[in-house]
Design an enzyme around this catalytic site. Structure first.
Site, PDB file in Angstrom:
ATOM      1  N   SER A 186     -79.141  -4.021  42.515  1.00 56.46           N
ATOM      2  CA  SER A 186     -78.400  -2.979  43.239  1.00 56.46           C
ATOM      3  C   SER A 186     -78.084  -3.487  44.631  1.00 56.46           C
ATOM      4  CB  SER A 186     -79.264  -1.724  43.350  1.00 56.46           C
ATOM      5  OG  SER A 186     -78.692  -0.799  44.259  1.00 56.46           O
ATOM      6  N   TYR A 199     -87.522   2.552  44.903  1.00 55.51           N
ATOM      7  CA  TYR A 199     -86.382   2.076  44.108  1.00 55.51           C
ATOM      8  C   TYR A 199     -85.826   0.767  44.674  1.00 55.51           C
ATOM      9  CZ  TYR A 199     -81.649   1.947  42.111  1.00 55.51           C
ATOM     10  OH  TYR A 199     -80.487   1.562  41.484  1.00 55.51           O
TER      11      TYR A 199
HETATM   12  P1  NAD Z   1     -77.454   6.344  34.148  1.00 51.16           P
HETATM   13  O1  NAD Z   1     -78.298   7.525  34.425  1.00 51.16           O
HETATM   14  O2  NAD Z   1     -76.224   6.538  33.394  1.00 51.16           O
HETATM   15  O3  NAD Z   1     -78.289   5.221  33.396  1.00 51.16           O
HETATM   16  C1  NAD Z   1     -79.667   5.030  33.539  1.00 51.16           C
HETATM   17  C2  NAD Z   1     -80.239   4.993  32.150  1.00 51.16           C
HETATM   18  O4  NAD Z   1     -81.575   4.534  32.229  1.00 51.16           O
HETATM   19  C3  NAD Z   1     -80.298   6.330  31.448  1.00 51.16           C
HETATM   20  O5  NAD Z   1     -79.137   6.598  30.728  1.00 51.16           O
HETATM   21  C4  NAD Z   1     -81.502   6.177  30.536  1.00 51.16           C
HETATM   22  O6  NAD Z   1     -81.091   5.959  29.210  1.00 51.16           O
HETATM   23  C5  NAD Z   1     -82.193   4.933  31.046  1.00 51.16           C
HETATM   24  N1  NAD Z   1     -83.625   5.179  31.274  1.00 51.16           N
HETATM   25  C6  NAD Z   1     -84.191   5.732  32.361  1.00 51.16           C
HETATM   26  N2  NAD Z   1     -85.528   5.799  32.178  1.00 51.16           N
HETATM   27  C7  NAD Z   1     -85.778   5.282  30.954  1.00 51.16           C
HETATM   28  C8  NAD Z   1     -86.959   5.055  30.192  1.00 51.16           C
HETATM   29  N3  NAD Z   1     -88.172   5.384  30.662  1.00 51.16           N
HETATM   30  N4  NAD Z   1     -86.842   4.525  28.965  1.00 51.16           N
HETATM   31  C9  NAD Z   1     -85.630   4.181  28.455  1.00 51.16           C
HETATM   32  N5  NAD Z   1     -84.481   4.355  29.146  1.00 51.16           N
HETATM   33  C10 NAD Z   1     -84.574   4.888  30.370  1.00 51.16           C
HETATM   34  O7  NAD Z   1     -77.159   5.679  35.569  1.00 51.16           O
HETATM   35  P2  NAD Z   1     -76.482   4.296  36.005  1.00 51.16           P
HETATM   36  O8  NAD Z   1     -76.151   4.491  37.409  1.00 51.16           O
HETATM   37  O9  NAD Z   1     -75.457   3.869  35.061  1.00 51.16           O
HETATM   38  O10 NAD Z   1     -77.714   3.304  35.972  1.00 51.16           O
HETATM   39  C11 NAD Z   1     -77.695   2.075  35.304  1.00 51.16           C
HETATM   40  C12 NAD Z   1     -78.326   1.001  36.163  1.00 51.16           C
HETATM   41  O11 NAD Z   1     -77.513   0.755  37.298  1.00 51.16           O
HETATM   42  C13 NAD Z   1     -79.715   1.343  36.699  1.00 51.16           C
HETATM   43  O12 NAD Z   1     -80.546   0.206  36.602  1.00 51.16           O
HETATM   44  C14 NAD Z   1     -79.441   1.647  38.155  1.00 51.16           C
HETATM   45  O13 NAD Z   1     -80.558   1.393  38.963  1.00 51.16           O
HETATM   46  C15 NAD Z   1     -78.317   0.673  38.429  1.00 51.16           C
HETATM   47  N6  NAD Z   1     -77.526   0.990  39.616  1.00 51.16           N
HETATM   48  C16 NAD Z   1     -76.785   2.126  39.658  1.00 51.16           C
HETATM   49  C17 NAD Z   1     -76.048   2.398  40.808  1.00 51.16           C
HETATM   50  C18 NAD Z   1     -75.216   3.641  40.914  1.00 51.16           C
HETATM   51  O14 NAD Z   1     -74.702   3.914  42.012  1.00 51.16           O
HETATM   52  N7  NAD Z   1     -75.014   4.414  39.872  1.00 51.16           N
HETATM   53  C19 NAD Z   1     -76.077   1.518  41.881  1.00 51.16           C
HETATM   54  C20 NAD Z   1     -76.852   0.371  41.790  1.00 51.16           C
HETATM   55  C21 NAD Z   1     -77.571   0.103  40.645  1.00 51.16           C
END
Ligand code: NAD
Ligand code: MG
Length: 294
Positions: A186, A199
């Site tokens: 991230s 985080y």
């Molecule tokens: P999202 O909520 O769509 O995806 C996160 C997913 O993590 C969930 O759909 C869920 O299936 C899974 N998850 C969470 N806990 C779990 C567990 N205990 N067991 C199995 N699955 C689990 O959100 P997103 O933003 O698409 O996140 C995806 C990745 O991107 C993450 O690693 C997040 O840290 C990273 N990220 C997101 C952003 C943002 O702004 N959205 C920024 C930087 C990094």
């Protein structure tokens, strides 16, 4: 449709409505619904014949990656939590619509045993394993360290960091030269927000772990890279990932003046997964709307 070439206005750039969901949240309940490429991503055979596992594949960035992988010709297994079954069913539909095999493997990545089962099931049902896109993650905002619960600290590390080690460990007997592992760090690893202590630390750990793993696996012909998203409109943000007051202007302080959509990450995961990235390993790829990842 506004000017489709201008990155400032190519996707949603208005204020977001205040909203909240309980963890893990559903893509289908977001307002507006994110663009995960359902009708906007077009493939060109870059992953023809490959077998991919995508964690967090039901929603957000993982969903966009799963759909794009299928449109590029890969068979795709996705992992998600059982509460997310309805989002996952939609992804299954899009993978099958692309003419590829879809495998749904719900389960909690905090369990070491489940990580082993996940790899076994994905390998058996896909008849192979070439790509691990490790995208699942947990993010909870807490501005005051004295309110940070030990439970939350543990779960954030157990969700974000441990499963990368466990899944890769279990997959080593299946991954062959040419395989690609992609983790998800991230912007928080490089420019941490004061309200994301635990985080941000997990994302720093993922960055470092990716580098070490790439160095270890290079001699086996397995590439390992990480993607560093900036603010992307996904369920993670409305289940407590952001303080509520940040939601309306989410992403607008970035140079490109808006949050990104999940589909904007897909080309980077596809590239890193593809044979075109044959000389790319140990790298972090930012998709941040302009913030620097170094
Ligand atoms: P999202 O909520 O769509 O995806 C996160 C997913 O993590 C969930 O759909 C869920 O299936 C899974 N998850 C969470 N806990 C779990 C567990 N205990 N067991 C199995 N699955 C689990 O959100 P997103 O933003 O698409 O996140 C995806 C990745 O991107 C993450 O690693 C997040 O840290 C990273 N990220 C997101 C952003 C943002 O702004 N959205 C920024 C930087 C990094
Ligand atoms: Mg989800």
């Amino acid at each position: 449709m506004e000017n489709s070439l201008n990155p400032l206005t190519k996707y949603y750039h208005q204020d977001y409505p205040i909203q909240s969901q309980t963890e893990p949240g559903l893509q289908a309940n977001l307002d507006p619904i994110p663009d995960a490429g359902e009708t906007s991503y077009h493939g060109s055979g870059q992953l023809k014949g490959k077998k991919a596992l995508v964690t967090g594949g039901d929603s957000g960035i993982g969903r966009a990656t799963a759909i794009a992988f299928a449109r590029e010709g890969a068979d795709v297994a996705i992992n998600y939590l059982p509460e997310e079954q309805t989002d996952a069913q939609e992804v299954k539909h899009w993978i099958e619509e692309a003419g590829q095999t879809a495998v749904l493997i719900p389960g909690d990545l905090k369990s070491e045993d489940f990580n082993k089962e996940l790899i076994e099931t994905a390998y058996q049902k896909l008849h192979g394993l070439d790509i691990l896109a490790l995208i699942a993650g947990k993010q909870q905002a807490e501005p005051d360290i004295t309110n940070l619960s030990t439970q939350n600290i543990k779960e954030t590390f157990e969700t974000n960091v441990y499963p990368i080690l466990w899944t890769v460990k279990a997959a080593m007997k299946y991954l062959k030269p040419g395989a690609s592992i992609i983790t998800t760090t991230s912007i928080q690893a490089y420019q941490p927000s004061p309200f994301l202590l635990d985080y941000a630390a997990t994302k720093g750990a993922i960055h470092t772990l990716t580098q070490a793993l790439s160095a270890q696996l290079a001699k086996r012909g397995i590439r390992v890279n990480t993607v560093a998203p900036g603010p992307i409109w996904t369920p993670l943000q409305v289940v407590g990932g952001q303080p509520q007051e940040n939601i309306p202007k989410f992403g607008q302080s970035k140079p490109l003046q808006r949050a990104g959509q999940p589909v904007e990450l897909a080309p980077v995961y596809v590239f890193l997964a593809s044979d075109r990235a044959s000389y790319v390993t140990g790298q972090s790829y930012g998709v941040t709307g302009g913030d620097f990842t170094n």
